[in-house]
Scaffold this motif. Sequence first.
Motif, short mmCIF file in Angstrom:
data_model
loop_
_atom_site.label_atom_id
_atom_site.label_comp_id
_atom_site.label_asym_id
_atom_site.label_seq_id
_atom_site.Cartn_x
_atom_site.Cartn_y
_atom_site.Cartn_z
N ALA A 44 0.86 -1.19 -0.12
CA ALA A 44 -0.01 -0.14 -0.09
C ALA A 44 0.94 1.32 0.02
O ALA A 44 0.36 2.30 -0.58
N ASP A 45 2.06 1.22 0.64
CA ASP A 45 3.07 2.37 0.53
C ASP A 45 3.68 2.76 -0.76
O ASP A 45 4.29 3.69 -0.85
N LEU A 46 3.42 1.71 -1.63
CA LEU A 46 4.40 1.93 -2.89
C LEU A 46 3.62 2.24 -4.11
O LEU A 46 2.35 1.73 -4.20
N THR A 47 4.15 2.93 -5.04
CA THR A 47 3.44 3.09 -6.40
C THR A 47 3.54 1.67 -7.07
O THR A 47 4.44 0.77 -6.78
N GLU A 48 2.88 1.95 -8.28
CA GLU A 48 2.77 0.57 -9.03
C GLU A 48 4.40 0.22 -9.46
O GLU A 48 4.68 -0.99 -9.67
N GLU A 49 4.80 1.17 -10.02
CA GLU A 49 6.25 1.00 -10.52
C GLU A 49 7.49 0.82 -9.62
O GLU A 49 8.30 -0.24 -9.78
N GLU A 50 7.21 1.37 -8.47
CA GLU A 50 8.16 0.80 -7.48
C GLU A 50 7.90 -0.45 -6.77
O GLU A 50 8.83 -1.25 -6.48
N LEU A 51 6.63 -0.88 -6.80
CA LEU A 51 6.18 -2.28 -6.26
C LEU A 51 6.64 -3.10 -7.40
O LEU A 51 7.34 -4.35 -6.90
N GLU A 52 6.68 -3.03 -8.80
CA GLU A 52 7.09 -4.01 -9.73
C GLU A 52 8.92 -4.16 -9.69
O GLU A 52 9.48 -5.19 -9.46
N GLU A 53 9.30 -2.65 -9.52
CA GLU A 53 10.69 -2.87 -9.30
C GLU A 53 11.31 -3.68 -7.81
O GLU A 53 12.08 -4.31 -8.10
N TYR A 54 10.51 -3.43 -6.84
CA TYR A 54 10.94 -4.07 -5.75
C TYR A 54 10.78 -5.64 -5.64
O TYR A 54 11.65 -6.35 -5.43
N LYS A 55 9.64 -6.19 -6.51
CA LYS A 55 9.47 -7.54 -6.70
C LYS A 55 10.49 -8.03 -7.49
O LYS A 55 10.91 -9.26 -7.07
N TYR A 56 10.84 -7.42 -8.55
CA TYR A 56 11.84 -7.95 -9.42
C TYR A 56 13.29 -8.04 -8.72
O TYR A 56 13.65 -9.04 -8.87
N ASN A 57 13.48 -6.86 -8.04
CA ASN A 57 14.78 -7.01 -7.09
C ASN A 57 14.87 -8.20 -6.09
O ASN A 57 15.90 -8.63 -5.82
N LYS A 58 13.72 -8.30 -5.55
CA LYS A 58 13.58 -9.24 -4.36
C LYS A 58 13.80 -10.69 -5.08
O LYS A 58 14.55 -11.62 -4.50
N ALA A 59 13.22 -10.94 -6.26
CA ALA A 59 13.40 -12.18 -6.95
C ALA A 59 14.77 -12.45 -7.40
O ALA A 59 15.20 -13.73 -6.98
N ILE A 60 15.26 -11.59 -7.82
CA ILE A 60 16.79 -11.66 -8.09
C ILE A 60 17.65 -12.05 -7.05
O ILE A 60 18.39 -12.72 -7.01
N VAL A 61 17.34 -11.21 -6.03
CA VAL A 61 18.42 -11.29 -4.63
C VAL A 61 17.98 -12.87 -4.22
O VAL A 61 18.90 -13.45 -3.67
N ASN A 62 16.62 -13.29 -4.15
CA ASN A 62 16.44 -14.79 -3.58
C ASN A 62 17.16 -15.54 -4.67
O ASN A 62 17.65 -16.93 -4.08
N VAL A 63 17.01 -15.62 -6.05
CA VAL A 63 17.93 -16.27 -6.70
C VAL A 63 19.43 -16.42 -6.56
O VAL A 63 20.03 -17.48 -6.43
N LYS A 64 19.77 -15.37 -6.19
CA LYS A 64 21.28 -15.37 -5.92
C LYS A 64 21.81 -15.87 -4.65
O LYS A 64 22.78 -16.48 -4.54
N ILE A 65 20.71 -15.59 -3.53
CA ILE A 65 21.01 -16.35 -2.26
C ILE A 65 21.17 -17.90 -2.61
O ILE A 65 21.71 -18.52 -1.86
N PHE A 66 19.99 -18.23 -3.35
CA PHE A 66 19.88 -19.78 -3.53
C PHE A 66 21.32 -20.35 -4.16
O PHE A 66 21.78 -21.32 -3.79
#
Length: 87
Positions: A44-66
């Motif tokens: 709720a605190d993020l705009t649509e663009e910020e949310l998409e970027e956040y989810k994309y970066n979070k997914a990348i970090v999760n794959v790199k940690i794995f």
Amino acid sequence: MSNLLYLKVLALIFMISGFASVYLAKYIVNKYNLKERAVCSFEADLTEEELEEYKYNKAIVNVKIFGALVALPGVILILIVFSKGMS
């Protein structure tokens, strides 16, 4: 001595697969659309663009940690094999 060879091969398999997934993290996220699976607790605190970027970066970090966690046993095995091979 042949036991050490098997351990070296096993360690290389772990390291190559782990480091490859770290290197190809963006490709993996895009191919399997992993950003859609990422969860954000403050959407709720993020705009649509910020949310998409956040989810994309979070997914990348999760794959790199794995990938790093997959490569870690290979690194440990290499350290063990070469320390035993030296003595």
